[in-house]
Design a protein around this motif. Structure first.
Motif, mmCIF file in Angstrom:
data_model
loop_
_atom_site.group_PDB
_atom_site.id
_atom_site.type_symbol
_atom_site.label_atom_id
_atom_site.label_comp_id
_atom_site.label_asym_id
_atom_site.label_seq_id
_atom_site.Cartn_x
_atom_site.Cartn_y
_atom_site.Cartn_z
ATOM 1 N N ASP A 129 3.847 -1.825 5.764
ATOM 2 C CA ASP A 129 3.408 -2.043 4.387
ATOM 3 C C ASP A 129 1.913 -2.375 4.350
ATOM 4 O O ASP A 129 1.185 -1.939 3.453
ATOM 5 C CB ASP A 129 4.221 -3.177 3.768
ATOM 6 N N GLN A 130 1.460 -3.136 5.305
ATOM 7 C CA GLN A 130 0.033 -3.440 5.424
ATOM 8 C C GLN A 130 -0.787 -2.167 5.568
ATOM 9 O O GLN A 130 -1.827 -1.998 4.916
ATOM 10 C CB GLN A 130 -0.182 -4.351 6.635
ATOM 11 N N LEU A 131 -0.327 -1.258 6.414
ATOM 12 C CA LEU A 131 -1.062 -0.006 6.618
ATOM 13 C C LEU A 131 -1.097 0.827 5.349
ATOM 14 O O LEU A 131 -2.119 1.451 5.031
ATOM 15 C CB LEU A 131 -0.430 0.778 7.767
ATOM 16 N N ARG A 132 0.011 0.857 4.630
ATOM 17 C CA ARG A 132 0.015 1.576 3.345
ATOM 18 C C ARG A 132 -1.056 1.021 2.417
ATOM 19 O O ARG A 132 -1.803 1.774 1.776
ATOM 20 C CB ARG A 132 1.388 1.460 2.680
ATOM 21 N N LYS A 133 -1.156 -0.306 2.336
ATOM 22 C CA LYS A 133 -2.134 -0.925 1.459
ATOM 23 C C LYS A 133 -3.560 -0.661 1.913
ATOM 24 O O LYS A 133 -4.494 -0.683 1.112
ATOM 25 C CB LYS A 133 -1.869 -2.429 1.375
#
Length: 545
Positions: free
Chosen positions: A107-111
């Protein structure tokens, strides 16, 4: 995720259990000004809502292909994991869907702007990256040959293919580079030794097809499981010096003793996922909380609680972060607490370590960190052939991870074997455990060059009453309260990570103990306790360090 507990130390038993816990991981790196503002907003842990990252101009990983392998066959899982490790050598591009830390990092990478693509099947994923695979290495599930194939996939630019899917692999256009179905691991090491990376190995049980194998391929690491002790020691020596073995070897004591005799060290990781990606994610490590203690005064007892099993990187990278018995505990931030943490995370999963430092409570109660046993990895120092070399490697890991106190777990040795660690300028002090029980030396302190190795005085560890919150609080009440003249007025308490599940976890047990402590007892972090001992009885610690 899987956790490995050290059980029943006071009952003459000492082994790790297996519990599957699925949780979620982590938020992200944030702008330094945002972090400073969050810390300034009040005491306690950094509010989770403040951890929303600013989106960088260019994502650290432009594109990531995600696949869920839970419903895949074991043969397909091994294919996916070896493909992942192979492809990720050039750049991080394949991610295995998972819970816990892994889900939150994704999820961090998506953001951050990473474009996430979903692969419908292992075969779709193979077609996407077919041009980067030179061929197949054939093995048989459930035999040594799966580890032989895993070990050779990196050097041979190949994927591991069980004989059951060989025809389909050929239909996909892959040729067979090697057939290792008749190989055992010792023969593979003797024949292909020069192909494997130095200083690293992977020990993985043959039945685990969906964990850790990507890392073995990514690192060109020799992979095996439970060879005879003489062969294992020989392999560790040949790959050394100071070979780190990621995975797990079955019986804990036997595994660590065998590795230690070869000059190696174990890093529990057999349920780890995506290390081939995590090792490549950039992270500027946040500063660990540091605090100089108030000077000791007579009339008080000084104690520190330390959570065990932080060497277990699969747990630190799994459900630990969201389990209310651990990092997500409502009690965290209400009292000073010290956590074991694996310094190797700074190398193989720096964003995991960064997250803990960024979200640690910084005041008035503090989360502090020490190494898991026994420094860079888990070893018995009395079995190490070169403790000085091990101390040098640990010191390097301390610099990388911003840690200063080493947990030393010994088996049949003596506290003087902490000397090599205490000689290192990076080491503030040592927390000493005997293998069984951890507090066998009842708070004894060994001094070397003005630095202490402090043995554990008490255990919070089921099922004995002496190790219960009531028992530990009563025992602390019997300690002297003269810290200016008697170092026995200070004590460290080991908090067994896998005890007290029935009451909500070990953090609840710590809180119950603190609530029962006699008046005049001060709870500090391990770093504060070591600093107070040095300032009063050894080489003083400069303020702020």
């Amino acid at each position: 995720w899987h956790v490995m507990g050290r059980y029943a130390g006071n009952l003459g038993l000492h082994q790790r259990g297996q519990v599957v816990l699925r949780r979620r991981f982590c938020l992200t790196m944030m702008h330094s000004l945002l972090f400073a503002a969050a810390c300034a907003s009040g005491p306690g842990a950094v509010p989770m809502a403040t951890l929303t990252p600013s989106v960088p101009q260019a994502p650290s990983i432009p594109e990531l292909w995600v696949i869920d392998v839970e419903r895949a066959s074991p043969a397909e899982q091994a294919l996916a994991l070896t493909l992942q490790g192979l492809v990720n050598k050039k750049a991080a591009r394949i991610w295995i869907a998972s819970d816990g830390m892994n889900a939150l990092i994704l999820d961090q990478l998506r953001k951050e702007g990473t474009r996430v693509q979903t692969a419908g099947s292992v075969w779709d994923l193979l077609r996407q990256f077919r041009d980067e695979v030179s061929g197949a290495i054939v093995y048989t599930l459930g035999t040594d040959s799966i580890n032989v194939a895993t070990a050779l996939c990196g050097p041979k630019q190949a994927v591991a293919v069980d004989e059951s899917i060989l025809d389909r692999i050929k239909a996909e256009g892959l040729t067979v580079l090697m057939d290792v179905r008749d190989y055992d691991e010792r023969r593979a090491f003797d024949e292909f030794n020069s192909l494997f990376a130095r200083g690293i190995a992977v020990e993985q049980i043959e039945d685990k097809t969906a964990h850790l194998r990507d890392f073995a391929v990514f690192k060109n690491a020799f992979t095996y499981y439970r060879m005879d002790p003489g062969t294992t020691t020989h392999v560790v020596q040949a790959l050394g010096p100071n070979t780190r073995v990621f995975g797990w070897g079955g019986d804990e004591h036997h595994w660590i003793q065998t590795l230690s005799k070869g000059g190696g060290t174990g890093i529990p990781a057999d349920w780890s996922r995506n290390l081939s990606v995590l090792a490549q994610l950039p992270a500027k490590l946040a500063p660990r909380p540091h605090r100089s203690p108030e000077a000791a005064k007579d009339g008080e007892r000084i104690v520190a609680f330390v959570m065990s099993d932080g060497d277990n990187i699969q747990w630190m990278g799994g459900g630990f972060v969201s389990d209310q018995g651990f990092w997500a505990s409502p009690q965290r931030g209400t009292f000073n607490m010290t956590w074991e943490m694996a310094p190797v995370l700074a190398e193989v999963a720096p964003r995991v370590l960064d997250y803990f430092y960024r979200t640690a409570s910084r005041g008035p109660a503090v989360d502090d960190f020490v190494t898991g046993p026994s420094g860079i990895g888990y070893s018995f120092h009395n079995n190490l052939p070169d403790r000085k070399a091990f101390a040098e490697q640990t010191a390097s890991a301390l610099r990388m991870s911003d840690l200063s106190i080493v947990t030393m777990l010994n088996s049949g040795g003596d506290m003087a074997q902490a000397s090599e660690l205490l000689e290192r300028p990076e080491v503030l002090g040592v927390l000493y455990k005997d293998y069984n029980p951890y507090n066998a030396r009842k708070g004894e302190i060994f001094w070397h060059n003005g630095k202490p190795a402090v043995s554990y005085r008490f255990l919070l560890w089921e099922p004995l009453r002496a190790n219960s919150p009531e028992g530990v609080a009563e025992a602390i009440g019997q300690m002297p309260a003269l810290p200016l003249s008697d170092p026995n007025s200070c004590a460290i308490i080991n908090v067994h990570a896998w005890s007290f599940k029935d009451i909500g976890g070990p953090m609840v047990a710590v809180k119950q103990t603190i609530d029962r402590l006699p008046q005049g007892t001060r709870v500090v972090t391990a770093e504060e306790l070591i600093t107070l001992l040095r300032n009063q009885f050894g080489t003083p610690v400069s303020r702020g360090k």
